[in-house]
Design a protein around this motif. Structure first.
Motif, PDB file in Angstrom:
ATOM      1  N   ALA A   1      59.282  38.983  31.944  1.00  0.00           N
ATOM      2  CA  ALA A   1      58.858  40.291  32.453  1.00  0.00           C
ATOM      3  C   ALA A   1      59.276  41.414  31.511  1.00  0.00           C
ATOM      4  N   GLN A   2      60.448  41.296  30.907  1.00  0.00           N
ATOM      5  CA  GLN A   2      60.917  42.324  29.971  1.00  0.00           C
ATOM      6  C   GLN A   2      60.012  42.407  28.745  1.00  0.00           C
ATOM      7  N   TRP A   3      59.557  41.264  28.268  1.00  0.00           N
ATOM      8  CA  TRP A   3      58.668  41.260  27.109  1.00  0.00           C
ATOM      9  C   TRP A   3      57.308  41.893  27.420  1.00  0.00           C
ATOM     10  N   LEU A   4      56.952  41.905  28.705  1.00  0.00           N
ATOM     11  CA  LEU A   4      55.631  42.414  29.105  1.00  0.00           C
ATOM     12  C   LEU A   4      55.627  43.899  29.454  1.00  0.00           C
ATOM     13  N   VAL A   5      56.771  44.575  29.403  1.00  0.00           N
ATOM     14  CA  VAL A   5      56.867  45.954  29.892  1.00  0.00           C
ATOM     15  C   VAL A   5      55.823  46.858  29.251  1.00  0.00           C
ATOM     16  N   ASP A   6      55.685  46.805  27.933  1.00  0.00           N
ATOM     17  CA  ASP A   6      54.740  47.708  27.267  1.00  0.00           C
ATOM     18  C   ASP A   6      53.351  47.103  27.115  1.00  0.00           C
ATOM     19  N   LEU A   7      53.145  45.916  27.704  1.00  0.00           N
ATOM     20  CA  LEU A   7      51.817  45.293  27.709  1.00  0.00           C
ATOM     21  C   LEU A   7      51.109  45.451  29.053  1.00  0.00           C
ATOM     22  N   ARG A   8      51.874  45.653  30.125  1.00  0.00           N
ATOM     23  CA  ARG A   8      51.274  45.740  31.460  1.00  0.00           C
ATOM     24  C   ARG A   8      50.300  46.917  31.608  1.00  0.00           C
ATOM     25  N   PRO A   9      50.614  48.120  31.073  1.00  0.00           N
ATOM     26  CA  PRO A   9      49.610  49.190  31.189  1.00  0.00           C
ATOM     27  C   PRO A   9      48.271  48.825  30.548  1.00  0.00           C
ATOM     28  N   ALA A  10      48.323  48.113  29.422  1.00  0.00           N
ATOM     29  CA  ALA A  10      47.084  47.663  28.779  1.00  0.00           C
ATOM     30  C   ALA A  10      46.367  46.645  29.652  1.00  0.00           C
ATOM     31  N   HIS A  11      47.131  45.723  30.236  1.00  0.00           N
ATOM     32  CA  HIS A  11      46.535  44.717  31.124  1.00  0.00           C
ATOM     33  C   HIS A  11      45.804  45.388  32.289  1.00  0.00           C
ATOM     34  N   GLN A  12      46.459  46.340  32.928  1.00  0.00           N
ATOM     35  CA  GLN A  12      45.850  47.012  34.083  1.00  0.00           C
ATOM     36  C   GLN A  12      44.630  47.837  33.679  1.00  0.00           C
ATOM     37  N   ALA A  13      44.695  48.485  32.520  1.00  0.00           N
ATOM     38  CA  ALA A  13      43.552  49.274  32.047  1.00  0.00           C
ATOM     39  C   ALA A  13      42.367  48.386  31.706  1.00  0.00           C
ATOM     40  N   ILE A  14      42.620  47.249  31.061  1.00  0.00           N
ATOM     41  CA  ILE A  14      41.549  46.311  30.721  1.00  0.00           C
ATOM     42  C   ILE A  14      40.903  45.764  31.986  1.00  0.00           C
ATOM     43  N   ALA A  15      41.713  45.409  32.970  1.00  0.00           N
ATOM     44  CA  ALA A  15      41.167  44.888  34.232  1.00  0.00           C
ATOM     45  C   ALA A  15      40.278  45.925  34.907  1.00  0.00           C
ATOM     46  N   LEU A  16      40.691  47.183  34.896  1.00  0.00           N
ATOM     47  CA  LEU A  16      39.900  48.247  35.511  1.00  0.00           C
ATOM     48  C   LEU A  16      38.591  48.466  34.757  1.00  0.00           C
ATOM     49  N   ILE A  17      38.666  48.557  33.437  1.00  0.00           N
ATOM     50  CA  ILE A  17      37.463  48.787  32.634  1.00  0.00           C
ATOM     51  C   ILE A  17      36.460  47.656  32.822  1.00  0.00           C
ATOM     52  N   LEU A  18      36.925  46.405  32.751  1.00  0.00           N
ATOM     53  CA  LEU A  18      36.006  45.274  32.877  1.00  0.00           C
ATOM     54  C   LEU A  18      35.404  45.176  34.277  1.00  0.00           C
ATOM     55  N   SER A  19      36.181  45.559  35.302  1.00  0.00           N
ATOM     56  CA  SER A  19      35.619  45.535  36.662  1.00  0.00           C
ATOM     57  C   SER A  19      34.486  46.544  36.791  1.00  0.00           C
ATOM     58  N   LEU A  20      34.635  47.715  36.154  1.00  0.00           N
ATOM     59  CA  LEU A  20      33.575  48.724  36.188  1.00  0.00           C
ATOM     60  C   LEU A  20      32.362  48.280  35.367  1.00  0.00           C
ATOM     61  N   VAL A  21      32.614  47.679  34.223  1.00  0.00           N
ATOM     62  CA  VAL A  21      31.511  47.190  33.387  1.00  0.00           C
ATOM     63  C   VAL A  21      30.712  46.128  34.130  1.00  0.00           C
ATOM     64  N   ARG A  22      31.407  45.189  34.769  1.00  0.00           N
ATOM     65  CA  ARG A  22      30.713  44.095  35.466  1.00  0.00           C
ATOM     66  C   ARG A  22      29.895  44.597  36.648  1.00  0.00           C
ATOM     67  N   ALA A  23      30.332  45.692  37.261  1.00  0.00           N
ATOM     68  CA  ALA A  23      29.626  46.230  38.433  1.00  0.00           C
ATOM     69  C   ALA A  23      28.607  47.294  38.066  1.00  0.00           C
ATOM     70  N   SER A  24      28.363  47.486  36.766  1.00  0.00           N
ATOM     71  CA  SER A  24      27.559  48.624  36.326  1.00  0.00           C
ATOM     72  C   SER A  24      26.055  48.432  36.457  1.00  0.00           C
ATOM     73  N   ALA A  25      25.598  47.208  36.697  1.00  0.00           N
ATOM     74  CA  ALA A  25      24.154  46.971  36.771  1.00  0.00           C
ATOM     75  C   ALA A  25      23.874  45.815  37.725  1.00  0.00           C
ATOM     76  N   PRO A  26      22.702  45.819  38.356  1.00  0.00           N
ATOM     77  CA  PRO A  26      22.339  44.701  39.232  1.00  0.00           C
ATOM     78  C   PRO A  26      21.847  43.506  38.412  1.00  0.00           C
ATOM     79  N   ALA A  27      21.962  42.326  38.997  1.00  0.00           N
ATOM     80  CA  ALA A  27      21.454  41.123  38.344  1.00  0.00           C
ATOM     81  C   ALA A  27      19.940  41.052  38.488  1.00  0.00           C
ATOM     82  N   ARG A  28      19.280  40.540  37.445  1.00  0.00           N
ATOM     83  CA  ARG A  28      17.832  40.315  37.460  1.00  0.00           C
ATOM     84  C   ARG A  28      17.542  38.822  37.448  1.00  0.00           C
ATOM     85  N   GLN A  29      16.468  38.435  38.134  1.00  0.00           N
ATOM     86  CA  GLN A  29      16.046  37.035  38.107  1.00  0.00           C
ATOM     87  C   GLN A  29      15.110  36.847  36.913  1.00  0.00           C
TER      88      GLN A  29
END
Length: 255
Positions: free
Chosen positions: A156-184
């Motif tokens: 956990a100590q090694w991850l202290v300055d990596l966690r903000p990046a992890h949370q930001a990446i998760a947020l950005i990718l969740s928005l990207v994935r929800a940004s458009a509807p699926a097409r058949q």
């Protein structure tokens, strides 16, 4: 209802880096809480991979640029008809918190782990097949024999300055994935190609195909277009493009 398998393919270097880091953070979080020393070893090796990626790419600045760009885009659509102001504000608040957390990180992301002498020694030997055996790294062997709580606290100590990046990446990718509807879509003869919008190209394509089809997609793309070939595993060594017409779901994610 048939089970659908989802495959993703990034269409720019930023999305490629974010997806790789997302994958590694998920792997780390799977192994790190487990008490077995083999799980701790797997978490440690994953952490070393995360550190290697953050050393090669300027993840901090890439994240800040993407968060700024996303915030600007959301603020532009705030007054459009049909936009839920409260839902939009929640997303904006999440993005602003993520931006502040990444901005507040002292130094390059991953610097704590990157400058740790113990991790440097493990990373150096880890590049050799079997190089992290107990006789190669007695210090690692000794550390892995410590109580699980002690090992988990160090991770956990090694991850202290990596966690903000992890949370930001998760947020950005969740928005990207929800940004458009699926097409058949129908891939005739197992092949599909689509031109990209030059003004606003997608960052990511998502492909959904029925699990019982026995197929998987191979995607290639550049700034002008992307193509998808649906591959059948005719033998373990020689997959080949199917000649059948394949229905699938396609999402071109752009935010």
């Amino acid at each position: 209802m048939p089970t659908v398998l989802t495959f993703e393919h990034p269409l720019n270097e930023r999305a490629r880096t974010f997806l790789r880091l997302e994958h590694l953070f998920e792997r780390f979080d799977h192994f790190a809480p487990q008490p077995e020393d083999w799980a701790t070893r797997a978490a440690l090796e994953t952490l070393i991979e995360i550190v290697a990626i953050t050393a090669r790419a300027d993840v901090r600045n890439e994240l800040l640029k993407e968060l700024d760009r996303t915030l600007e885009g959301l603020r532009r659509i705030a007054s459009r008809p049909g936009v839920d102001p409260s839902a939009l504000q929640r997303v904006v608040n999440d993005l602003e918190r993520a931006h502040a957390a990444v901005l507040g990180t002292d130094g390059p992301i991953g610097q704590i782990a990157r400058e740790d002498g113990f991790l440097k020694a493990v990373a150096q030997r880890n590049s050799i097949p079997g190089g992290s055996c107990s006789f190669d790294l007695p210090q690692l062997h000794h550390w892995l024999l410590q109580p699980p709580e002690q090992r988990q606290q160090r991770l956990a100590q090694w991850l202290v300055d990596l966690r903000p990046a992890h949370q930001a990446i998760a947020l950005i990718l969740s928005l990207v994935r929800a940004s458009a509807p699926a097409r058949q879509i129908l891939a005739e003869g197992g092949f599909y190609q689509e031109a990209l919008e030059t003004q606003a190209p997608p960052q990511l394509v998502r492909i959904g195909i029925e699990a019982n089809s026995g197929l998987y997609p191979e995607v290639s793309g550049h700034k002008n277009r992307f193509s998808i070939r649906f591959m059948a595993i005719e033998s373990e060594d020689h997959p080949a493009q199917t000649s059948d017409d394949i229905p699938f779901r396609l999402t071109c994610c752009i935010f």
